[in-house]
Design a protein around this motif. Sequence first.
Motif, short mmCIF file in Angstrom:
data_model
loop_
_atom_site.label_atom_id
_atom_site.label_comp_id
_atom_site.label_asym_id
_atom_site.label_seq_id
_atom_site.Cartn_x
_atom_site.Cartn_y
_atom_site.Cartn_z
N ASN A 64 0.85 -1.19 0.00
CA ASN A 64 0.00 0.00 0.00
C ASN A 64 0.88 1.24 0.00
O ASN A 64 0.86 2.06 0.92
CB ASN A 64 -0.94 -0.01 1.21
CG ASN A 64 -2.09 0.98 1.05
OD1 ASN A 64 -2.43 1.37 -0.07
ND2 ASN A 64 -2.66 1.40 2.15
N VAL A 65 1.68 1.33 -1.06
CA VAL A 65 2.69 2.37 -1.16
C VAL A 65 2.55 3.06 -2.52
O VAL A 65 2.32 2.41 -3.53
CB VAL A 65 4.11 1.78 -1.02
CG1 VAL A 65 5.17 2.83 -1.32
CG2 VAL A 65 4.30 1.21 0.38
N ILE A 66 2.68 4.39 -2.53
CA ILE A 66 2.74 5.12 -3.79
C ILE A 66 4.13 5.74 -3.92
O ILE A 66 4.87 5.84 -2.93
CB ILE A 66 1.66 6.23 -3.86
CG1 ILE A 66 1.86 7.25 -2.73
CG2 ILE A 66 0.27 5.63 -3.83
CD1 ILE A 66 0.96 8.47 -2.85
N VAL A 67 4.47 6.13 -5.12
CA VAL A 67 5.73 6.83 -5.36
C VAL A 67 5.38 8.26 -5.78
O VAL A 67 4.86 8.49 -6.88
CB VAL A 67 6.57 6.14 -6.45
CG1 VAL A 67 7.88 6.90 -6.65
CG2 VAL A 67 6.84 4.69 -6.06
N ILE A 120 -6.20 7.17 0.12
CA ILE A 120 -5.92 6.33 -1.04
C ILE A 120 -4.94 7.07 -1.96
O ILE A 120 -4.75 8.28 -1.83
CB ILE A 120 -7.19 5.95 -1.82
CG1 ILE A 120 -7.88 7.21 -2.35
CG2 ILE A 120 -8.14 5.14 -0.95
CD1 ILE A 120 -9.02 6.92 -3.28
N GLY A 121 -4.35 6.32 -2.86
CA GLY A 121 -3.43 6.90 -3.83
C GLY A 121 -4.09 7.10 -5.18
O GLY A 121 -4.88 6.25 -5.61
N VAL A 122 -3.79 8.21 -5.84
CA VAL A 122 -4.34 8.50 -7.16
C VAL A 122 -3.22 9.03 -8.05
O VAL A 122 -2.17 9.47 -7.57
CB VAL A 122 -5.48 9.55 -7.09
CG1 VAL A 122 -6.64 9.04 -6.26
CG2 VAL A 122 -4.96 10.87 -6.54
N ALA A 123 -3.45 8.96 -9.35
CA ALA A 123 -2.49 9.51 -10.30
C ALA A 123 -2.44 11.03 -10.15
O ALA A 123 -3.46 11.68 -9.89
CB ALA A 123 -2.88 9.13 -11.73
N GLU A 131 -0.59 14.56 -12.02
CA GLU A 131 0.19 15.03 -13.16
C GLU A 131 1.56 15.55 -12.76
O GLU A 131 2.54 15.37 -13.48
CB GLU A 131 -0.59 16.13 -13.90
CG GLU A 131 -1.82 15.63 -14.65
CD GLU A 131 -2.46 16.73 -15.46
OE1 GLU A 131 -1.92 17.87 -15.45
OE2 GLU A 131 -3.49 16.48 -16.10
N ARG A 132 1.64 16.18 -11.62
CA ARG A 132 2.90 16.79 -11.20
C ARG A 132 3.84 15.80 -10.51
O ARG A 132 5.03 15.75 -10.81
CB ARG A 132 2.62 17.97 -10.27
CG ARG A 132 3.89 18.68 -9.81
CD ARG A 132 3.57 19.89 -8.97
NE ARG A 132 4.77 20.62 -8.58
CZ ARG A 132 4.79 21.68 -7.79
NH1 ARG A 132 3.63 22.16 -7.31
NH2 ARG A 132 5.93 22.28 -7.48
N TRP A 133 3.29 15.01 -9.57
CA TRP A 133 4.12 14.15 -8.73
C TRP A 133 4.10 12.68 -9.14
O TRP A 133 4.78 11.87 -8.54
CB TRP A 133 3.66 14.26 -7.28
CG TRP A 133 3.71 15.67 -6.74
CD1 TRP A 133 2.65 16.47 -6.46
CD2 TRP A 133 4.88 16.44 -6.48
NE1 TRP A 133 3.07 17.70 -6.01
CE2 TRP A 133 4.45 17.70 -6.01
CE3 TRP A 133 6.25 16.20 -6.58
CZ2 TRP A 133 5.34 18.71 -5.66
CZ3 TRP A 133 7.13 17.20 -6.22
CH2 TRP A 133 6.68 18.45 -5.77
N GLY A 134 3.31 12.33 -10.15
CA GLY A 134 3.19 10.91 -10.54
C GLY A 134 2.06 10.24 -9.78
O GLY A 134 1.13 9.71 -10.37
N GLU A 135 2.15 10.27 -8.45
CA GLU A 135 1.08 9.78 -7.59
C GLU A 135 0.98 10.70 -6.38
O GLU A 135 1.96 11.35 -5.98
CB GLU A 135 1.35 8.34 -7.12
CG GLU A 135 1.25 7.28 -8.19
CD GLU A 135 1.54 5.90 -7.65
OE1 GLU A 135 0.60 5.07 -7.56
OE2 GLU A 135 2.72 5.65 -7.29
N ALA A 136 -0.21 10.74 -5.80
CA ALA A 136 -0.42 11.57 -4.60
C ALA A 136 -1.47 10.90 -3.73
O ALA A 136 -2.28 10.09 -4.21
CB ALA A 136 -0.85 12.98 -4.99
N SER A 137 -1.47 11.24 -2.44
CA SER A 137 -2.46 10.69 -1.52
C SER A 137 -3.64 11.65 -1.41
O SER A 137 -3.49 12.87 -1.48
CB SER A 137 -1.85 10.45 -0.14
OG SER A 137 -1.38 11.64 0.43
#
Length: 381
Positions: free
Chosen positions: A279-282, A309-312, A314-320
């Motif tokens: 359950n990790v985002i980058v 939750i994590g979502v796509a 545009e700036r960071w690739g993924e964000a919470s």
Amino acid sequence: MRLEAPAGDHPRDILAALKSALHGAGPALALGAPAGRLPAEVPAGTAVVVTTSGSTGVPKSVVLSRSALTASAMSTAERIGSGAWLLALPATYVAGLQVLVRATVAGREPAVLSGRFTPQAFAAAALTMASARGGVRVPSYTSLVPAQLQTILDAAADDDTVLRAARSFEAVLIGGQALPAAVRERAEAAGVRIVRTYGSTETSGGCVYDGVPLDGTRMRVVEGELQLSGPTLADGYLGDPDRTAAAFPLDADGTRWYRTGDEAVIDDGVLRVQGRIDNVIVSGGINVSLDRVERVVRGIAGLHGAVVIGVADERWGEASVIVSDAPDAHERAEELLRIARDAVGAGIGPHARPSRLVPVEALPLLSSGKPDRERLRRDLA
């Protein structure tokens, strides 16, 4: 051995079929999926096959033997005592199933809360359980998820009957997901005796109570991942030998372990689960544990039941993203997000700060009472 669905969906129908399966007099019980969708034959000794998609949406049919289920019930009784049980969870969910198993092992008929869960229905069912044997009160027990406990505590603040019912239990087992510290403190202040449990369908339900494993259960951490061993382990996944082999590895000495997928540490024999390994985002090239973010967020007044939750992005690739069904989440969205970003930034780091807060009327839930994170991700996408 044959596998069959119960005659009906009511907990009493499931209980009747379960008793037959546990005693070896009837077929194994299929829960969570029609028996016709599963193989007609299951391994000898199987009592129940629980099919669940979990929060990831990937179906799995877990094979639980009579010995695993009864070992779990007996070790629970050794830890907290034996008595009367109230079923307040779906019987198709392993925590609810175990309430029925514990009652059966104790030789008692469980009380059943049917229909929609409300504090008033819970209180009515709990207060009808009072009984005595030889002039000595029979202790009562129940199992809840954190959201149910919070609902009860909210109602108990203005309803003495609900408070008296919650206090009547010798122990209230709380599992299914992490219990926010603020809710635990409220329960303790109200005089509700709670026991935090950790486990899964693959361990026949909770097998670690308040961080300490039940008798027979062993714990270890391998490369950061918690693994469990003992008599309560499932036989594996029905019709899926590859997944079974991956999830239940064998030691060189033949000891069988279950890979939980949870990151954890063990301090002086006490377990501390830190979150799901996957359950990790980058975000911006930095790994962010959504479980850690969620723990911080849930410590904020007004966000005790929030989901992260994590979502796509545009700036960071993924964000919470924080999703909350708090009554004032719409009016206080900007304020709560600012507080959450400050708390997460201070507790974890600026890279982990949530990007936004999304108010919803109600969080979608799985039958287990856990938030349906997969559905939330789809909805936000």
